[in-house]
Design an enzyme around this catalytic site. Structure first.
Site, PDB file in Angstrom:
ATOM      1  N   ARG A  89      52.956  29.490  44.206  1.00 37.29           N
ATOM      2  CA  ARG A  89      52.306  30.511  45.005  1.00 37.29           C
ATOM      3  C   ARG A  89      51.869  29.976  46.358  1.00 37.29           C
ATOM      4  O   ARG A  89      51.302  30.693  47.155  1.00 37.29           O
ATOM      5  CB  ARG A  89      51.088  31.005  44.259  1.00 37.29           C
ATOM      6  CG  ARG A  89      51.019  32.501  44.150  1.00 37.29           C
ATOM      7  CD  ARG A  89      49.816  32.803  43.292  1.00 37.29           C
ATOM      8  NE  ARG A  89      49.507  34.189  43.255  1.00 37.29           N
ATOM      9  CZ  ARG A  89      49.907  35.023  42.303  1.00 37.29           C
ATOM     10  NH1 ARG A  89      50.688  34.612  41.346  1.00 37.29           N
ATOM     11  NH2 ARG A  89      49.517  36.271  42.335  1.00 37.29           N
ATOM     12  N   ARG A 128      49.006  51.088  37.648  1.00 35.65           N
ATOM     13  CA  ARG A 128      49.546  50.243  36.561  1.00 35.65           C
ATOM     14  C   ARG A 128      48.652  50.279  35.325  1.00 35.65           C
ATOM     15  O   ARG A 128      47.443  50.152  35.408  1.00 35.65           O
ATOM     16  CB  ARG A 128      49.664  48.798  37.063  1.00 35.65           C
ATOM     17  CG  ARG A 128      50.070  47.827  35.958  1.00 35.65           C
ATOM     18  CD  ARG A 128      50.714  46.592  36.467  1.00 35.65           C
ATOM     19  NE  ARG A 128      49.826  45.745  37.235  1.00 35.65           N
ATOM     20  CZ  ARG A 128      50.231  44.625  37.840  1.00 35.65           C
ATOM     21  NH1 ARG A 128      51.493  44.252  37.750  1.00 35.65           N
ATOM     22  NH2 ARG A 128      49.377  43.892  38.526  1.00 35.65           N
ATOM     23  N   ARG A 163      44.221  46.200  34.364  1.00 32.69           N
ATOM     24  CA  ARG A 163      43.730  44.861  34.722  1.00 32.69           C
ATOM     25  C   ARG A 163      42.527  44.976  35.645  1.00 32.69           C
ATOM     26  O   ARG A 163      42.494  45.845  36.507  1.00 32.69           O
ATOM     27  CB  ARG A 163      44.835  44.100  35.454  1.00 32.69           C
ATOM     28  CG  ARG A 163      45.508  43.061  34.596  1.00 32.69           C
ATOM     29  CD  ARG A 163      46.746  42.524  35.233  1.00 32.69           C
ATOM     30  NE  ARG A 163      46.520  41.917  36.535  1.00 32.69           N
ATOM     31  CZ  ARG A 163      47.469  41.326  37.252  1.00 32.69           C
ATOM     32  NH1 ARG A 163      48.698  41.261  36.781  1.00 32.69           N
ATOM     33  NH2 ARG A 163      47.203  40.801  38.419  1.00 32.69           N
ATOM     34  N   ARG A 174      44.114  40.217  47.364  1.00 29.02           N
ATOM     35  CA  ARG A 174      45.334  39.607  46.793  1.00 29.02           C
ATOM     36  C   ARG A 174      46.467  39.658  47.813  1.00 29.02           C
ATOM     37  O   ARG A 174      47.256  38.721  47.928  1.00 29.02           O
ATOM     38  CB  ARG A 174      45.743  40.356  45.510  1.00 29.02           C
ATOM     39  CG  ARG A 174      44.858  40.014  44.330  1.00 29.02           C
ATOM     40  CD  ARG A 174      44.920  41.085  43.249  1.00 29.02           C
ATOM     41  NE  ARG A 174      46.200  41.176  42.589  1.00 29.02           N
ATOM     42  CZ  ARG A 174      46.560  42.189  41.808  1.00 29.02           C
ATOM     43  NH1 ARG A 174      45.731  43.204  41.593  1.00 29.02           N
ATOM     44  NH2 ARG A 174      47.740  42.199  41.242  1.00 29.02           N
TER      45      ARG A 174
HETATM   46  P1  ADP Z   1      49.793  39.474  41.082  1.00 29.30           P
HETATM   47  O1  ADP Z   1      50.852  38.544  41.556  1.00 29.30           O
HETATM   48  O2  ADP Z   1      50.295  40.854  40.871  1.00 29.30           O
HETATM   49  O3  ADP Z   1      48.534  39.415  41.909  1.00 29.30           O
HETATM   50  P2  ADP Z   1      49.388  37.740  38.759  1.00 29.30           P
HETATM   51  O4  ADP Z   1      49.170  38.180  37.360  1.00 29.30           O
HETATM   52  O5  ADP Z   1      50.610  36.958  39.065  1.00 29.30           O
HETATM   53  O6  ADP Z   1      49.303  39.068  39.629  1.00 29.30           O
HETATM   54  O7  ADP Z   1      48.133  36.871  39.238  1.00 29.30           O
HETATM   55  C1  ADP Z   1      46.812  37.309  39.087  1.00 29.30           C
HETATM   56  C2  ADP Z   1      45.843  36.283  39.649  1.00 29.30           C
HETATM   57  O8  ADP Z   1      46.004  35.029  38.946  1.00 29.30           O
HETATM   58  C3  ADP Z   1      46.040  35.909  41.119  1.00 29.30           C
HETATM   59  O9  ADP Z   1      45.389  36.816  41.975  1.00 29.30           O
HETATM   60  C4  ADP Z   1      45.403  34.512  41.153  1.00 29.30           C
HETATM   61  O10 ADP Z   1      44.001  34.583  41.162  1.00 29.30           O
HETATM   62  C5  ADP Z   1      45.794  33.919  39.818  1.00 29.30           C
HETATM   63  N1  ADP Z   1      47.059  33.136  39.885  1.00 29.30           N
HETATM   64  C6  ADP Z   1      48.255  33.462  39.316  1.00 29.30           C
HETATM   65  N2  ADP Z   1      49.191  32.534  39.569  1.00 29.30           N
HETATM   66  C7  ADP Z   1      48.573  31.585  40.334  1.00 29.30           C
HETATM   67  C8  ADP Z   1      49.007  30.391  40.944  1.00 29.30           C
HETATM   68  N3  ADP Z   1      50.280  29.969  40.850  1.00 29.30           N
HETATM   69  N4  ADP Z   1      48.098  29.672  41.664  1.00 29.30           N
HETATM   70  C9  ADP Z   1      46.838  30.084  41.782  1.00 29.30           C
HETATM   71  N5  ADP Z   1      46.357  31.205  41.254  1.00 29.30           N
HETATM   72  C10 ADP Z   1      47.215  31.969  40.532  1.00 29.30           C
END
Ligand code: ADP
Length: 223
Positions: A89, A128, A163, A174
């Site tokens: 990310r 969602r 969620r 986000r």
């Molecule tokens: P979306 O991509 O739709 O926001 P996710 O379920 O992938 O939803 O992620 C939700 C939250 O989890 C993010 O907003 C972040 O806080 C955390 N998160 C997920 N993947 C990572 C990552 N690779 N590094 C840091 N935080 C993460």
């Protein structure tokens, strides 16, 4: 099967696409968001720390993510073909990911960007709904994927939930985090000649077909 890294804004459809590739081809779907939410549901010290960060739409510390991810990647099923949803990310995570993979002898695979207009994200996120039991994904604003009975899963009859970060306020943060931290990954993989772009603004089958075409053109034998 080629491993896949999905890059996209929140709400672009990473989870939905990953789920359907998994059902069709036996990919392993690894969502760091799900792994982190599982950690939160344990309710221990680590879980409490992560909970606030998720609610604010910020990124969890890299080291914590590596820890949950490494454990998952070491499970035997990951040799079949993995879809990374939500990781890497940021560019640091992308560099670290290559180290982790080379330690366990797994290929990086291809990075696929799900492209979508920003204006479509609010409806996708606020509409969602997820099944608490089987994980099926619905959207109350899209008749093609709305639950037939309000708040009940079409597949297994369990209750649906929303969620806690699927609201307009958390989406703003986000999305800003995505632009600042995750978009630089697009150049990172472009520079490696390893970036493929698909249009994710229409129905799922259309996105899926584009991904299948990319994989087939790369000589991947999907089965
Ligand atoms: P979306 O991509 O739709 O926001 P996710 O379920 O992938 O939803 O992620 C939700 C939250 O989890 C993010 O907003 C972040 O806080 C955390 N998160 C997920 N993947 C990572 C990552 N690779 N590094 C840091 N935080 C993460």
């Amino acid at each position: 099967m080629k491993n896949i890294i999905l890059i996209a804004a929140p709400g672009a459809g990473k989870g939905t696409l990953a789920k359907s590739l998994k059902e069709k081809y036996d990919y392993v779907h690894i969502s760091t968001g799900d792994l982190l939410r599982d950690a939160v549901s344990k309710g221990d010290e680590l879980g409490l720390k992560i909970k606030d960060i998720l609610a604010q739409g910020l990124l969890v510390e890299d080291e914590i993510v590596y820890q949950v991810l490494k454990n998952r990647l070491q499970e035997a099923d990951c040799k079949n073909g993995i879809i990374m949803d939500g990781f890497p990310r940021n560019v640091n995570q992308a560099v670290k990911y290559e180290e982790i993979l080379s330690d366990i002898n797994i290929d990086l695979g291809v990075a696929i960007l799900l492209d979508i207009e920003e204006s479509k994200l609010i409806e996708r996120i606020t509409g969602r709904r997820l099944c608490s039991q089987c994980g099926e994904i619905y959207n109350i604003y899209n008749p093609a994927i709305a639950p037939k009975v309000e708040n009940i899963c079409n597949k297994c009859g369990s209750a649906l939930y929303q969620r806690s970060d699927d609201n307009e306020e958390a989406l703003k943060s986000r999305y800003a985090t995505y632009v600042e931290k995750t978009q630089p990954l697009i150049d990172y993989y472009k520079n490696k000649n390893n970036l493929y772009i698909v249009d994710s603004g229409k129905e799922l089958h259309y996105t899926l077909e584009q991904v299948e075409k990319i994989l087939n053109d790369l000589g991947d034998e999907l089965d």
